[in-house]
Design a protein around this motif. Structure first.
Motif, PDB file in Angstrom:
ATOM      1  N   VAL A 108       0.801  -1.132   0.045  1.00  0.00           N
ATOM      2  CA  VAL A 108       0.002   0.038   0.002  1.00  0.00           C
ATOM      3  C   VAL A 108       0.906   1.043   0.058  1.00  0.00           C
ATOM      4  O   VAL A 108       1.478   1.483   1.020  1.00  0.00           O
ATOM      5  N   GLU A 167       1.578   5.135  -1.437  1.00  0.00           N
ATOM      6  CA  GLU A 167       1.142   6.400  -1.778  1.00  0.00           C
ATOM      7  C   GLU A 167       1.400   7.078  -3.302  1.00  0.00           C
ATOM      8  O   GLU A 167       1.102   7.741  -3.636  1.00  0.00           O
ATOM      9  N   MET A 202       0.707  -4.263   3.244  1.00  0.00           N
ATOM     10  CA  MET A 202       1.709  -3.664   4.117  1.00  0.00           C
ATOM     11  C   MET A 202       1.714  -2.274   3.913  1.00  0.00           C
ATOM     12  O   MET A 202       1.378  -1.544   2.879  1.00  0.00           O
ATOM     13  N   THR A 203       1.795  -1.422   5.175  1.00  0.00           N
ATOM     14  CA  THR A 203       1.802  -0.104   5.190  1.00  0.00           C
ATOM     15  C   THR A 203       2.885   0.597   5.920  1.00  0.00           C
ATOM     16  O   THR A 203       3.530  -0.056   6.687  1.00  0.00           O
ATOM     17  N   GLY A 204       3.215   1.831   5.539  1.00  0.00           N
ATOM     18  CA  GLY A 204       4.383   2.365   5.830  1.00  0.00           C
ATOM     19  C   GLY A 204       4.108   3.237   7.096  1.00  0.00           C
ATOM     20  O   GLY A 204       3.106   3.384   7.897  1.00  0.00           O
ATOM     21  N   PRO A 205       5.330   3.925   7.814  1.00  0.00           N
ATOM     22  CA  PRO A 205       5.204   4.696   9.035  1.00  0.00           C
ATOM     23  C   PRO A 205       4.808   5.951   8.536  1.00  0.00           C
ATOM     24  O   PRO A 205       4.632   6.339   7.460  1.00  0.00           O
ATOM     25  N   GLU A 206       4.745   6.808   9.643  1.00  0.00           N
ATOM     26  CA  GLU A 206       4.491   8.308   9.414  1.00  0.00           C
ATOM     27  C   GLU A 206       5.226   8.866   8.211  1.00  0.00           C
ATOM     28  O   GLU A 206       4.523   9.900   7.445  1.00  0.00           O
ATOM     29  N   GLY A 207       6.459   8.853   8.206  1.00  0.00           N
ATOM     30  CA  GLY A 207       7.243   9.281   6.920  1.00  0.00           C
ATOM     31  C   GLY A 207       7.320   8.541   5.741  1.00  0.00           C
ATOM     32  O   GLY A 207       7.896   8.928   4.718  1.00  0.00           O
ATOM     33  N   PHE A 259       7.835   5.042   3.218  1.00  0.00           N
ATOM     34  CA  PHE A 259       8.969   4.065   2.784  1.00  0.00           C
ATOM     35  C   PHE A 259       9.895   5.048   2.040  1.00  0.00           C
ATOM     36  O   PHE A 259       9.686   5.855   1.394  1.00  0.00           O
ATOM     37  N   LEU A 299      -4.604   3.902  -2.287  1.00  0.00           N
ATOM     38  CA  LEU A 299      -5.916   4.035  -1.555  1.00  0.00           C
ATOM     39  C   LEU A 299      -6.542   5.396  -2.035  1.00  0.00           C
ATOM     40  O   LEU A 299      -7.645   5.724  -1.415  1.00  0.00           O
ATOM     41  N   GLY A 300      -6.106   5.972  -3.254  1.00  0.00           N
ATOM     42  CA  GLY A 300      -6.614   7.021  -3.596  1.00  0.00           C
ATOM     43  C   GLY A 300      -5.659   8.252  -3.801  1.00  0.00           C
ATOM     44  O   GLY A 300      -4.674   8.057  -3.510  1.00  0.00           O
ATOM     45  N   ASN A 347      -5.439  11.141  -2.015  1.00  0.00           N
ATOM     46  CA  ASN A 347      -5.099  11.865  -0.881  1.00  0.00           C
ATOM     47  C   ASN A 347      -3.895  10.902   0.049  1.00  0.00           C
ATOM     48  O   ASN A 347      -3.978   9.845  -0.096  1.00  0.00           O
ATOM     49  N   ILE A 348      -3.165  11.672   0.636  1.00  0.00           N
ATOM     50  CA  ILE A 348      -2.078  10.921   1.507  1.00  0.00           C
ATOM     51  C   ILE A 348      -2.683  10.752   3.100  1.00  0.00           C
ATOM     52  O   ILE A 348      -3.194  11.734   3.514  1.00  0.00           O
ATOM     53  N   LEU A 349      -2.932   9.664   3.231  1.00  0.00           N
ATOM     54  CA  LEU A 349      -3.644   9.125   4.301  1.00  0.00           C
ATOM     55  C   LEU A 349      -2.452   9.228   5.505  1.00  0.00           C
ATOM     56  O   LEU A 349      -1.393   8.824   5.312  1.00  0.00           O
TER      57      LEU A 349
HETATM   58  N1  SAM Z   1       5.691   9.632   2.577  1.00  0.00           N
HETATM   59  C1  SAM Z   1       4.672  10.317   2.954  1.00  0.00           C
HETATM   60  C2  SAM Z   1       4.921  11.632   3.344  1.00  0.00           C
HETATM   61  O1  SAM Z   1       5.672  11.841   4.283  1.00  0.00           O
HETATM   62  O2  SAM Z   1       4.506  12.527   2.424  1.00  0.00           O
HETATM   63  C3  SAM Z   1       3.361   9.824   3.644  1.00  0.00           C
HETATM   64  C4  SAM Z   1       3.516   8.496   4.315  1.00  0.00           C
HETATM   65  S1  SAM Z   1       1.781   8.060   4.578  1.00  0.00           S
HETATM   66  C5  SAM Z   1       1.666   9.279   6.037  1.00  0.00           C
HETATM   67  C6  SAM Z   1       2.022   6.504   5.618  1.00  0.00           C
HETATM   68  C7  SAM Z   1       1.770   5.556   5.004  1.00  0.00           C
HETATM   69  O3  SAM Z   1       0.405   5.383   4.711  1.00  0.00           O
HETATM   70  C8  SAM Z   1       2.486   4.973   3.893  1.00  0.00           C
HETATM   71  O4  SAM Z   1       3.714   4.423   3.891  1.00  0.00           O
HETATM   72  C9  SAM Z   1       1.431   4.194   2.794  1.00  0.00           C
HETATM   73  O5  SAM Z   1       1.783   2.638   3.094  1.00  0.00           O
HETATM   74  C10 SAM Z   1       0.008   4.779   3.207  1.00  0.00           C
HETATM   75  N2  SAM Z   1      -0.512   5.228   2.322  1.00  0.00           N
HETATM   76  C11 SAM Z   1      -1.028   6.992   2.846  1.00  0.00           C
HETATM   77  N3  SAM Z   1      -1.835   7.313   1.755  1.00  0.00           N
HETATM   78  C12 SAM Z   1      -1.715   6.345   0.702  1.00  0.00           C
HETATM   79  C13 SAM Z   1      -2.465   6.484  -0.421  1.00  0.00           C
HETATM   80  N4  SAM Z   1      -3.088   7.450  -0.954  1.00  0.00           N
HETATM   81  N5  SAM Z   1      -2.302   5.373  -1.155  1.00  0.00           N
HETATM   82  C14 SAM Z   1      -1.653   4.269  -0.722  1.00  0.00           C
HETATM   83  N6  SAM Z   1      -0.892   4.310   0.403  1.00  0.00           N
HETATM   84  C15 SAM Z   1      -0.988   5.088   1.135  1.00  0.00           C
END
Ligand code: SAM
Length: 233
Positions: free
Chosen positions: A153, A155, A179-184, A186, A204-205, A207-209
């Motif tokens: 998963v 972004e 698999m999903t990443g941390p706040e910052g 991957f 997931l679309g 927007n950055i979630l």
């Molecule tokens: N790297 C980014 C940053 O700091 O701008 C954001 C990381 S996001 C907060 C944390 C995790 O959520 C990512 O590693 C990913 O696994 C997942 N994620 C957030 N938004 C997503 C999206 N729109 N599509 C897929 N994965 C997403």
């Protein structure tokens, strides 16, 4: 026998006494209507007589594994609770290059995490509990789950599949792992390693979630897609 936190809840919150009726379950034998038989206040234990089975434990169907990067305490605990509610079967904490939480006192943390999962199981009425595995340090140590559809998963996975589409494409019912990443997020290097291991990058679309939102959304999307594929099969 009921003891520990469940004893406290039964006796001090619900005020159950010998003769009271209650609903009990364990992770093996489903859910039962029961009656309190004995109450031992000194030993803080309660025994019950099982009266009637209400629900049997569902046969093992397709399973969901969540590999989620550890994140800050409150959000991690929310993630554990919500992944339990959505029906995830296995949770694997992941430590990545950008993981900011320190992983020490693992045993104490694990006990707290198990407690959160146990309360969520009781609250949502599921009859199984997710297994919480030991944290894995480094994405290079991860292997895709044997027969499962494995999703990364990500972004930055623009122009590729949304998670539910990608699951539908593999044809269900089928185990799924995400698999999903941390706040910052991957690092690019980690992303290359993960995709090289046959985890399909999915979005997931637009927007950055936040990390916990992404994990909860992935679990929800997959559990619904999996359930739909079971109903349709
Ligand atoms: N790297 C980014 C940053 O700091 O701008 C954001 C990381 S996001 C907060 C944390 C995790 O959520 C990512 O590693 C990913 O696994 C997942 N994620 C957030 N938004 C997503 C999206 N729109 N599509 C897929 N994965 C997403």
């Amino acid at each position: 026998m009921i003891d520990g936190a469940d004893y406290n809840h039964a006796v001090n919150v619900l005020r159950l006494a010998p003769g009271s009726h209650l609903i009990v379950f364990n992770y093996e034998h489903g859910e039962w209507e029961a009656r309190v038989d004995t109450l031992d206040r000194a030993g803080a234990t309660l025994t019950v007589v099982l009266l009637k089975q209400l629900r049997a434990r569902a046969a093992n169907g397709a399973r969901i594994t969540a590999v989620c990067s550890l994140i800050k305490k409150d959000n991690w605990e929310l993630l554990l609770e919500k992944l339990t509610e959505t029906g995830v079967d296995t949770i694997i904490p992941l430590i990545t290059k950008r993981t900011v939480v320190e992983v020490k006192d693992t045993q104490k943390k694990r006990e707290r995490w198990e407690k959160i999962i146990h309360s969520a199981v009781k609250q949502c009425g599921r009859l199984t509990s997710p297994s919480l595995l030991d944290p894995v340090k480094g994405v290079e140590k991860l292997q895709p789950q044997g027969n499962a559809a494995n999703f990364f998963v990500y972004e930055k996975a623009e122009g590729v599949y949304l998670l539910d589409e990608a699951y539908a494409l593999v044809g269900g019912p089928r185990d799924a792992c995400f698999m999903t990443g941390p706040e910052g997020g991957f690092t690019d290097e980690e992303a290359d390693i993960i995709t090289g291991k046959n985890f399909r990058a999915v979005s997931l679309g637009d927007n950055i979630l936040r990390a916990e939102t992404a994990a909860i959304a992935s679990a929800t999307v997959l559990s619904q897609a999996l359930r739909r594929s079971v109903w349709k099969s």
